[in-house]
Design a protein around this motif. Structure first.
Motif, mmCIF file in Angstrom:
data_model
loop_
_atom_site.group_PDB
_atom_site.id
_atom_site.type_symbol
_atom_site.label_atom_id
_atom_site.label_comp_id
_atom_site.label_asym_id
_atom_site.label_seq_id
_atom_site.Cartn_x
_atom_site.Cartn_y
_atom_site.Cartn_z
ATOM 1 N N THR A 1 -35.984 -13.163 -16.283
ATOM 2 C CA THR A 1 -37.405 -12.942 -16.546
ATOM 3 C C THR A 1 -37.531 -12.635 -18.025
ATOM 4 O OG1 THR A 1 -37.354 -10.554 -16.162
ATOM 5 C CG2 THR A 1 -37.773 -11.982 -14.248
ATOM 6 N N PHE A 2 -38.658 -12.954 -18.611
ATOM 7 C CA PHE A 2 -38.792 -12.684 -20.045
ATOM 8 C C PHE A 2 -38.791 -11.191 -20.385
ATOM 9 C CE2 PHE A 2 -40.122 -17.185 -20.514
ATOM 10 C CZ PHE A 2 -39.193 -17.510 -21.488
ATOM 11 N N TRP B 1 -34.481 -20.318 -22.962
ATOM 12 C CA TRP B 1 -34.843 -18.944 -22.622
ATOM 13 C C TRP B 1 -34.643 -17.996 -23.805
ATOM 14 C CZ3 TRP B 1 -37.046 -16.395 -18.575
ATOM 15 C CH2 TRP B 1 -37.268 -17.110 -17.390
ATOM 16 N N ARG B 2 -33.467 -18.065 -24.439
ATOM 17 C CA ARG B 2 -33.192 -17.082 -25.503
ATOM 18 C C ARG B 2 -34.018 -17.354 -26.741
ATOM 19 N NH1 ARG B 2 -31.540 -19.866 -30.267
ATOM 20 N NH2 ARG B 2 -29.297 -20.324 -30.273
ATOM 21 N N THR B 3 -34.318 -18.632 -27.039
ATOM 22 C CA THR B 3 -35.133 -18.949 -28.211
ATOM 23 C C THR B 3 -36.546 -18.422 -28.041
ATOM 24 O OG1 THR B 3 -33.830 -20.946 -28.622
ATOM 25 C CG2 THR B 3 -35.975 -20.797 -29.702
ATOM 26 N N ALA B 4 -37.133 -18.681 -26.886
ATOM 27 C CA ALA B 4 -38.487 -18.199 -26.626
ATOM 28 C C ALA B 4 -38.534 -16.680 -26.597
ATOM 29 C CB ALA B 4 -38.992 -18.780 -25.308
ATOM 30 N N ALA B 5 -37.530 -16.066 -25.980
ATOM 31 C CA ALA B 5 -37.503 -14.600 -25.897
ATOM 32 C C ALA B 5 -37.326 -13.967 -27.267
ATOM 33 C CB ALA B 5 -36.387 -14.148 -24.951
ATOM 34 N N VAL C 1 -44.820 -20.299 -24.613
ATOM 35 C CA VAL C 1 -46.087 -19.782 -24.094
ATOM 36 C C VAL C 1 -45.831 -18.642 -23.111
ATOM 37 C CG1 VAL C 1 -48.113 -20.331 -22.688
ATOM 38 C CG2 VAL C 1 -47.355 -21.937 -24.456
ATOM 39 N N LYS C 2 -44.909 -18.860 -22.184
ATOM 40 C CA LYS C 2 -44.619 -17.835 -21.176
ATOM 41 C C LYS C 2 -44.028 -16.572 -21.815
ATOM 42 C CE LYS C 2 -43.699 -21.332 -17.646
ATOM 43 N NZ LYS C 2 -42.642 -21.987 -16.818
ATOM 44 N N ALA C 3 -43.143 -16.769 -22.793
ATOM 45 C CA ALA C 3 -42.528 -15.617 -23.446
ATOM 46 C C ALA C 3 -43.566 -14.792 -24.188
ATOM 47 C CB ALA C 3 -41.433 -16.085 -24.398
#
Length: 314
Positions: free
Chosen positions: A14-15, A110-114, A144-146
């Motif tokens: 999860t973010f 995941w890690r880039t967005a987070a 967007v989600k992050a």
């Protein structure tokens, strides 16, 4: 050794949890030697091979070593393939025993967005309402989600050179219950946006500094080499610039390009994500000036994300 697929990573992460894990990792508990960066010629547009090692410091338990192998093939879009693909190998830090091979492409998304969301959590004002996503690649919905996990937005616009690609992102977000719309006028949208997140392979600046609101936050994620730009010199000159690591001073587009051209000086960079996480800077959410975050990616974030996936998968 276990293989952890993209679907499993999506189910586990999860973010909010990943952003917190990255905040801890950026405080300096992971060693990150210089990554290997190789150009691959002869396959259409020049491709790139990246090798990104990292390991936990001796005081950290349990201990881990990890390496990500990434390929970047710009022509892949024509074949309906991701431009960026990779595999992550996680090993026991005490014995070197291989523990897991993770889908590196998914882990990178995941890690880039987070990482971007972690920066915006500390730099972006809390009263933001409008987000502009520039780019419609695989990373766009993750960004967007992050960012939504740390700020609430009343309006989310997606802009891309091809409106149909932006529409695909809008549809994908709708499937997750997120309302967004296709943006047609980049300048008009940028002038109104509180947060502009860019994830493109642009060769020329897309976002102009003169467009930015006085309180805007600009998140620059794409432009991964010195021939790429997502924002012009004025955008950097107007803002307080933070970078994920010192590597951004000489790698990737935007900041490194402006420095090389003499349009920006390294000493003007306000700090790194590490120094932000260590509390060395004012992170007041009601700041009244432009902030800019440029990430070029770091093995630190990969290892932190892989460690969290492994912990949750146990």
């Amino acid at each position: 050794m276990r293989f952890i697929s993209a679907a499993e990573i999506d189910d586990l992460l999860t973010f909010p949890a990943l952003i917190d894990a990255l905040a801890d990792a950026f405080k300096g508990r992971i060693a990150t030697p210089t990554r290997h960066h190789h150009a691959i010629e002869g396959h259409g547009a020049t491709a790139t091979l990246l090798l990104m090692p990292a390991w936990t410091e001796p005081s950290v338990e349990p201990a881990y070593v990890g390496t990500k192998v990434v390929t970047v093939y710009p022509d892949n879009a024509a074949a309906s393939l991701p431009s960026v693909m990779g595999t992550y190998l996680l090993m026991d830090g005490r014995s070197g025993k291989p523990l897991a091979a993770l889908d590196g492409t998914r882990l990178t998304l995941w890690r880039t967005a987070a990482t971007s969301a972690l920066a915006s959590r500390m730099l972006e004002r809390r009263d933001t309402e409008r987000m502009l996503m520039v780019g419609a690649g695989a990373l766009s919905p993750f960004l967007v989600k992050a960012h939504r996990s740390v700020r609430r937005f009343e309006d989310i616009a997606i802009w891309a050179r091809r409106p149909d690609a932006a529409a695909e992102v809008v549809t994908a977000l709708a499937a997750d219950g997120i309302q967004a719309r296709v943006a047609e006028d980049l300048e008009g949208e940028a002038r109104q946006a509180d947060l502009i997140s860019c994830a493109t392979l642009a060769r020329e600046p897309l976002v102009q500094g003169r467009w930015l609101k006085r309180t805007a936050h600009l998140d620059l994620v794409g432009a991964f080499n010195l021939s790429m730009r997502e924002a012009d010199d004025e955008a950097l000159q107007r803002g307080h610039v933070f970078i994920d690591t010192e590597a951004a001073l000489h790698e990737g587009g935007d900041v490194a390009v402006a420095i090389a051209a003499g349009a920006y000086r390294p000493d003007l960079v306000a700090g790194t994500l590490g120094s932000l996480c260590q509390g060395e800077h004012d992170t007041a959410a009601e700041r009244d000036d432009v902030t800019v975050f440029k990430s070029v990616g770091t093995a630190l974030a990969d290892l932190a994300a892989a460690m969290l996936v492994w912990k949750l998968a146990a």
